[in-house]
Design a protein around this motif. Sequence first.
Motif, PDB file in Angstrom:
ATOM      1  N   LYS A  60       0.855  -1.176   0.000  1.00 14.81           N
ATOM      2  CA  LYS A  60       0.000   0.000   0.000  1.00 14.81           C
ATOM      3  C   LYS A  60       0.898   1.234   0.000  1.00 14.81           C
ATOM      4  O   LYS A  60       2.047   1.158   0.437  1.00 14.81           O
ATOM      5  N   PRO A  61       0.414   2.360  -0.513  1.00 18.82           N
ATOM      6  CA  PRO A  61       1.234   3.581  -0.502  1.00 18.82           C
ATOM      7  C   PRO A  61       1.776   3.858   0.906  1.00 18.82           C
ATOM      8  O   PRO A  61       1.051   3.749   1.889  1.00 18.82           O
ATOM      9  N   GLY A  62       3.053   4.177   0.962  1.00 17.60           N
ATOM     10  CA  GLY A  62       3.695   4.474   2.236  1.00 17.60           C
ATOM     11  C   GLY A  62       4.261   3.264   2.954  1.00 17.60           C
ATOM     12  O   GLY A  62       4.839   3.398   4.024  1.00 17.60           O
ATOM     13  N   SER A  63       4.111   2.059   2.366  1.00 18.25           N
ATOM     14  CA  SER A  63       4.656   0.854   2.989  1.00 18.25           C
ATOM     15  C   SER A  63       6.176   0.895   2.954  1.00 18.25           C
ATOM     16  O   SER A  63       6.768   1.414   2.011  1.00 18.25           O
ATOM     17  N   PRO A  64       6.840   0.326   3.975  1.00 22.20           N
ATOM     18  CA  PRO A  64       8.304   0.320   3.981  1.00 22.20           C
ATOM     19  C   PRO A  64       8.856  -0.578   2.874  1.00 22.20           C
ATOM     20  O   PRO A  64       8.347  -1.668   2.646  1.00 22.20           O
ATOM     21  N   VAL A  65       9.878  -0.092   2.165  1.00 22.61           N
ATOM     22  CA  VAL A  65      10.502  -0.831   1.070  1.00 22.61           C
ATOM     23  C   VAL A  65      11.853  -1.368   1.528  1.00 22.61           C
ATOM     24  O   VAL A  65      12.585  -0.710   2.261  1.00 22.61           O
ATOM     25  N   CYS A  66      12.177  -2.557   1.089  1.00 21.16           N
ATOM     26  CA  CYS A  66      13.474  -3.179   1.385  1.00 21.16           C
ATOM     27  C   CYS A  66      14.587  -2.233   0.951  1.00 21.16           C
ATOM     28  O   CYS A  66      14.630  -1.815  -0.212  1.00 21.16           O
ATOM     29  N   PRO A  67      15.496  -1.870   1.848  1.00 26.30           N
ATOM     30  CA  PRO A  67      16.559  -0.932   1.477  1.00 26.30           C
ATOM     31  C   PRO A  67      17.467  -1.464   0.368  1.00 26.30           C
ATOM     32  O   PRO A  67      17.934  -0.691  -0.473  1.00 26.30           O
ATOM     33  N   ASP A  68      17.718  -2.764   0.330  1.00 27.54           N
ATOM     34  CA  ASP A  68      18.561  -3.326  -0.724  1.00 27.54           C
ATOM     35  C   ASP A  68      17.866  -3.262  -2.081  1.00 27.54           C
ATOM     36  O   ASP A  68      18.484  -2.930  -3.090  1.00 27.54           O
ATOM     37  N   CYS A  69      16.564  -3.580  -2.117  1.00 26.67           N
ATOM     38  CA  CYS A  69      15.805  -3.452  -3.368  1.00 26.67           C
ATOM     39  C   CYS A  69      15.802  -2.003  -3.845  1.00 26.67           C
ATOM     40  O   CYS A  69      15.950  -1.735  -5.032  1.00 26.67           O
ATOM     41  N   LYS A  70      15.624  -1.088  -2.912  1.00 25.21           N
ATOM     42  CA  LYS A  70      15.564   0.333  -3.257  1.00 25.21           C
ATOM     43  C   LYS A  70      16.873   0.798  -3.899  1.00 25.21           C
ATOM     44  O   LYS A  70      16.870   1.512  -4.893  1.00 25.21           O
ATOM     45  N   LYS A  71      18.013   0.350  -3.342  1.00 29.62           N
ATOM     46  CA  LYS A  71      19.323   0.718  -3.908  1.00 29.62           C
ATOM     47  C   LYS A  71      19.457   0.215  -5.339  1.00 29.62           C
ATOM     48  O   LYS A  71      19.902   0.930  -6.230  1.00 29.62           O
ATOM     49  N   VAL A  72      19.080  -1.045  -5.568  1.00 27.53           N
ATOM     50  CA  VAL A  72      19.176  -1.629  -6.913  1.00 27.53           C
ATOM     51  C   VAL A  72      18.244  -0.883  -7.861  1.00 27.53           C
ATOM     52  O   VAL A  72      18.620  -0.516  -8.975  1.00 27.53           O
ATOM     53  N   PHE A  73      17.001  -0.654  -7.422  1.00 27.01           N
ATOM     54  CA  PHE A  73      16.008   0.018  -8.259  1.00 27.01           C
ATOM     55  C   PHE A  73      16.478   1.414  -8.658  1.00 27.01           C
ATOM     56  O   PHE A  73      16.339   1.814  -9.815  1.00 27.01           O
ATOM     57  N   GLU A  74      17.045   2.154  -7.717  1.00 26.69           N
ATOM     58  CA  GLU A  74      17.527   3.508  -8.007  1.00 26.69           C
ATOM     59  C   GLU A  74      18.702   3.503  -8.981  1.00 26.69           C
ATOM     60  O   GLU A  74      18.954   4.494  -9.653  1.00 26.69           O
ATOM     61  N   GLY A  75      19.415   2.383  -9.086  1.00 26.32           N
ATOM     62  CA  GLY A  75      20.529   2.265 -10.011  1.00 26.32           C
ATOM     63  C   GLY A  75      20.134   1.816 -11.406  1.00 26.32           C
ATOM     64  O   GLY A  75      20.951   1.808 -12.326  1.00 26.32           O
ATOM     65  N   LEU A  76      18.848   1.441 -11.592  1.00 27.02           N
ATOM     66  CA  LEU A  76      18.377   1.018 -12.908  1.00 27.02           C
ATOM     67  C   LEU A  76      18.210   2.227 -13.819  1.00 27.02           C
ATOM     68  O   LEU A  76      17.894   3.322 -13.359  1.00 27.02           O
ATOM     69  N   PRO A  77      18.361   2.022 -15.118  1.00 26.04           N
ATOM     70  CA  PRO A  77      18.125   3.133 -16.059  1.00 26.04           C
ATOM     71  C   PRO A  77      16.656   3.523 -16.057  1.00 26.04           C
ATOM     72  O   PRO A  77      15.793   2.677 -15.779  1.00 26.04           O
ATOM     73  N   PRO A  78      16.332   4.774 -16.359  1.00 26.19           N
ATOM     74  CA  PRO A  78      14.930   5.196 -16.423  1.00 26.19           C
ATOM     75  C   PRO A  78      14.141   4.316 -17.380  1.00 26.19           C
ATOM     76  O   PRO A  78      14.652   3.901 -18.417  1.00 26.19           O
TER      77      PRO A  78
END
Length: 84
Positions: A60-78
């Motif tokens: 749901k909006p505002g749910s905590p996201v796995c910090p490791d997933c977030k790092k990988v996701f932020e490194g993906l190309p747009p």
Amino acid sequence: MSTMTLPETDVRPETTEQTQDDRPEVFHYVQKDKIAESAVMGTYVVALCGEVFPVTKSAKPGSPVCPDCKKVFEGLPPGGGDDD
């Protein structure tokens, strides 16, 4: 360590059903096209952080996201790697 090539799909958060220790439950980024299959068929998905689990809940909006997933996701190309 092997290199994994990500498919050209979007990702969205999903979660594991329980944590294995006292950490709070977090939601993981997985391939969008695998979510429905996992929810219906019970197949396992692989999160960007490498965790493997069947989809049992939607974030749901505002749910905590796995910090490791977030790092990988932020490194993906747009666009999730879509070169078109």
